[in-house]
Design a protein around this motif. Structure first.
Motif, PDB file in Angstrom:
ATOM      1  N   GLY A 102      55.208  74.410  30.964  1.00  0.00           N
ATOM      2  CA  GLY A 102      55.469  75.008  30.356  1.00  0.00           C
ATOM      3  C   GLY A 102      54.588  74.780  28.903  1.00  0.00           C
ATOM      4  O   GLY A 102      53.602  74.479  28.743  1.00  0.00           O
ATOM      5  N   GLU A 103      55.351  75.395  27.861  1.00  0.00           N
ATOM      6  CA  GLU A 103      54.750  75.757  26.800  1.00  0.00           C
ATOM      7  C   GLU A 103      54.916  73.986  25.885  1.00  0.00           C
ATOM      8  O   GLU A 103      55.468  73.393  26.403  1.00  0.00           O
ATOM      9  CB  GLU A 103      55.917  76.758  26.320  1.00  0.00           C
ATOM     10  CG  GLU A 103      55.511  77.432  25.105  1.00  0.00           C
ATOM     11  CD  GLU A 103      56.575  77.857  24.191  1.00  0.00           C
ATOM     12  OE1 GLU A 103      56.598  77.896  22.666  1.00  0.00           O
ATOM     13  OE2 GLU A 103      57.940  77.449  23.832  1.00  0.00           O
ATOM     14  N   TYR A 135      57.806  81.703  36.048  1.00  0.00           N
ATOM     15  CA  TYR A 135      57.557  82.443  35.030  1.00  0.00           C
ATOM     16  C   TYR A 135      58.949  83.821  35.282  1.00  0.00           C
ATOM     17  O   TYR A 135      59.366  83.954  35.082  1.00  0.00           O
ATOM     18  CB  TYR A 135      56.301  82.381  33.983  1.00  0.00           C
ATOM     19  CG  TYR A 135      56.412  81.624  32.835  1.00  0.00           C
ATOM     20  CD1 TYR A 135      55.896  80.272  33.390  1.00  0.00           C
ATOM     21  CD2 TYR A 135      56.947  81.546  31.505  1.00  0.00           C
ATOM     22  CE1 TYR A 135      55.403  79.416  32.999  1.00  0.00           C
ATOM     23  CE2 TYR A 135      56.178  80.572  31.103  1.00  0.00           C
ATOM     24  CZ  TYR A 135      55.826  79.150  31.388  1.00  0.00           C
ATOM     25  OH  TYR A 135      55.262  78.230  31.092  1.00  0.00           O
ATOM     26  N   ASP A 179      54.039  68.173  33.250  1.00  0.00           N
ATOM     27  CA  ASP A 179      55.997  68.697  32.774  1.00  0.00           C
ATOM     28  C   ASP A 179      56.280  67.623  32.403  1.00  0.00           C
ATOM     29  O   ASP A 179      56.645  66.875  31.731  1.00  0.00           O
ATOM     30  CB  ASP A 179      56.225  67.938  34.629  1.00  0.00           C
ATOM     31  CG  ASP A 179      58.082  67.829  34.792  1.00  0.00           C
ATOM     32  OD1 ASP A 179      58.729  69.412  34.879  1.00  0.00           O
ATOM     33  OD2 ASP A 179      58.602  67.070  34.179  1.00  0.00           O
ATOM     34  N   VAL A 218      61.828  70.735  28.195  1.00  0.00           N
ATOM     35  CA  VAL A 218      61.529  72.124  27.526  1.00  0.00           C
ATOM     36  C   VAL A 218      61.604  71.886  25.810  1.00  0.00           C
ATOM     37  O   VAL A 218      61.057  72.596  25.001  1.00  0.00           O
ATOM     38  CB  VAL A 218      61.719  72.905  27.849  1.00  0.00           C
ATOM     39  CG1 VAL A 218      62.570  73.926  26.825  1.00  0.00           C
ATOM     40  CG2 VAL A 218      62.581  72.966  29.333  1.00  0.00           C
ATOM     41  N   ARG A 260      57.895  72.593  23.648  1.00  0.00           N
ATOM     42  CA  ARG A 260      58.538  74.095  22.560  1.00  0.00           C
ATOM     43  C   ARG A 260      58.587  73.105  21.119  1.00  0.00           C
ATOM     44  O   ARG A 260      58.102  74.003  20.022  1.00  0.00           O
ATOM     45  CB  ARG A 260      59.910  74.259  22.775  1.00  0.00           C
ATOM     46  CG  ARG A 260      60.462  74.692  23.841  1.00  0.00           C
ATOM     47  CD  ARG A 260      61.721  76.101  23.844  1.00  0.00           C
ATOM     48  NE  ARG A 260      60.623  77.477  23.648  1.00  0.00           N
ATOM     49  CZ  ARG A 260      61.582  78.340  23.568  1.00  0.00           C
ATOM     50  NH1 ARG A 260      62.950  77.794  23.407  1.00  0.00           N
ATOM     51  NH2 ARG A 260      61.002  79.480  23.142  1.00  0.00           N
ATOM     52  N   ASP A 265      65.649  78.914  25.758  1.00  0.00           N
ATOM     53  CA  ASP A 265      65.560  77.795  26.207  1.00  0.00           C
ATOM     54  C   ASP A 265      65.890  77.820  27.707  1.00  0.00           C
ATOM     55  O   ASP A 265      65.061  77.169  28.110  1.00  0.00           O
ATOM     56  CB  ASP A 265      66.638  76.681  26.069  1.00  0.00           C
ATOM     57  CG  ASP A 265      66.145  76.412  24.107  1.00  0.00           C
ATOM     58  OD1 ASP A 265      64.934  76.529  24.147  1.00  0.00           O
ATOM     59  OD2 ASP A 265      66.431  75.487  24.245  1.00  0.00           O
ATOM     60  N   PHE A 303      63.286  78.901  30.089  1.00  0.00           N
ATOM     61  CA  PHE A 303      62.321  77.821  29.631  1.00  0.00           C
ATOM     62  C   PHE A 303      62.445  77.325  30.832  1.00  0.00           C
ATOM     63  O   PHE A 303      62.106  76.139  31.982  1.00  0.00           O
ATOM     64  CB  PHE A 303      61.675  77.070  28.746  1.00  0.00           C
ATOM     65  CG  PHE A 303      61.679  78.525  27.923  1.00  0.00           C
ATOM     66  CD1 PHE A 303      59.609  78.507  28.155  1.00  0.00           C
ATOM     67  CD2 PHE A 303      61.243  78.822  26.915  1.00  0.00           C
ATOM     68  CE1 PHE A 303      58.981  79.752  27.743  1.00  0.00           C
ATOM     69  CE2 PHE A 303      60.412  80.197  26.243  1.00  0.00           C
ATOM     70  CZ  PHE A 303      59.534  80.244  26.780  1.00  0.00           C
ATOM     71  N   GLU A 304      64.029  76.132  30.568  1.00  0.00           N
ATOM     72  CA  GLU A 304      64.992  75.415  31.842  1.00  0.00           C
ATOM     73  C   GLU A 304      64.308  76.284  33.327  1.00  0.00           C
ATOM     74  O   GLU A 304      63.844  75.251  34.158  1.00  0.00           O
ATOM     75  CB  GLU A 304      66.304  75.365  32.111  1.00  0.00           C
ATOM     76  CG  GLU A 304      66.578  74.642  30.000  1.00  0.00           C
ATOM     77  CD  GLU A 304      66.169  73.242  29.837  1.00  0.00           C
ATOM     78  OE1 GLU A 304      65.624  72.735  31.356  1.00  0.00           O
ATOM     79  OE2 GLU A 304      65.911  72.198  28.899  1.00  0.00           O
ATOM     80  N   ARG A 344      60.634  75.558  34.128  1.00  0.00           N
ATOM     81  CA  ARG A 344      60.507  74.408  34.612  1.00  0.00           C
ATOM     82  C   ARG A 344      60.861  73.525  35.775  1.00  0.00           C
ATOM     83  O   ARG A 344      60.235  72.986  36.502  1.00  0.00           O
ATOM     84  CB  ARG A 344      61.334  73.162  33.646  1.00  0.00           C
ATOM     85  CG  ARG A 344      60.646  71.722  33.565  1.00  0.00           C
ATOM     86  CD  ARG A 344      61.473  70.279  32.857  1.00  0.00           C
ATOM     87  NE  ARG A 344      60.713  69.896  33.133  1.00  0.00           N
ATOM     88  CZ  ARG A 344      61.452  68.737  32.583  1.00  0.00           C
ATOM     89  NH1 ARG A 344      63.030  68.276  32.140  1.00  0.00           N
ATOM     90  NH2 ARG A 344      60.863  67.222  33.260  1.00  0.00           N
TER      91      ARG A 344
END
Ligand code: Z5A
Length: 221
Positions: free
Chosen positions: A16-17, A110, A141, A144, A148, A170, A173-174, A177
């Motif tokens: 993720g980000e 995504y 991993d 989030v 972020r 959020d 992004f959850e 993940r």
């Protein structure tokens, strides 16, 4: 649908980000260059001049005519088709290692997990326009909120606005993940999951250890 060819010298980084892919990519490149291998480092979306222009279209924060989920998916694959044909395949063909910051798994996570595009469509595009699967994928991993916060810290210290995808909520992004973790669980031979909530040096060391382990398992030559 065609099967994907496994490319043992293609290694991808996902997460993720703010997972820390950039730092890990440098550590892996250094580890592979030390014994004298040629290493090409690259990224998606992007990696060629045309694909980088597609990246700008994808990430532009102007939401007045934001791409639909399908348009976003097709642009990701347009960028990837160009990248695979002009960078990845030629490098692999001459025996180089390719380290890519994101690859097709990012579309599964995504566009599939985050946006809800069906997995059959993504698999069809992967089969038709990519045809390759990495030998090793490191999934960095991180919760989030942690990722972020890092990305926001970097953005505010560089005075930059979030791009169109970074601006998602959020919940998006959850889902990303969770989709990544499902991919890793489904393909345990290809994926190694790294705990990216650790300090950066620890994450890089774990990634290099996973690379060493992978290299040990490859046939010599
Ligand atoms: N995307 C997609 O939707 N579909 C696709 O098929 C593909 C991509 C290929 C751009 O990708 C966007 O495209 C991305 C997914 C989507 N959207 N989002 N979000 P990208 O990879 O270029 O963008 P990114 O994921 O936003 O990159 P990033 O935030 O730069 O992630 P990173 O490379 O993993 O992080 P970093 O630059 O190494 O580190 C970020 C900050 O955290 C930086 O200040 C570091 O110093 C700090 N950091 C890193 N590691 C640590 C640790 N361990 N502790 C503390 N601080 C750390």
């Amino acid at each position: 649908m065609n099967a994907l060819d496994i490319a043992p010298r293609l290694i991808t980084l996902e997460g993720g980000e703010g997972a820390g892919k950039s730092t890990v990519l440098s550590a892996l490149a250094q580890a592979l260059r030390a014994p004298g291998y040629e290493v090409v480092t690259t990224r998606e979306p992007g990696g060629t001049p045309l694909a980088e222009r597609i990246r700008e279209l994808l990430l532009h924060p102007d939401n007045a005519d934001a791409p639909t989920a399908d348009t976003e998916l097709l642009l990701m694959f347009a960028s990837r088709a160009q990248h695979v044909a002009s960078v990845v395949r030629p490098a692999l063909a001459r025996g180089a290692w390719v380290l890519s910051d994101r690859f097709t798994d990012a579309s599964h996570a995504y566009q599939g997990g985050g946006r809800g595009v069906d997995r059959t469509t993504i698999a069809m595009l992967e089969s038709r326009f990519v045809g390759l699967q990495p030998g090793l994928t490191l999934l960095l991993d991180v919760p989030v909120a942690v990722g972020r916060a890092r990305a926001q810290g970097r953005a505010s210290s560089n005075s930059v606005q979030p791009d169109r995808i970074e601006a998602e909520a959020d919940g998006f992004f959850e889902r990303v993940r969770s989709a990544y973790r499902d991919l890793a669980a489904a393909q345990p031979r290809r994926f190694r999951m790294i705990d990216a909530s650790q300090p950066a040096e620890r994450v890089a060391a774990d990634a290099v250890a996973a690379l060493d382990d992978y290299l040990q398992g490859l046939p010599q030559g």
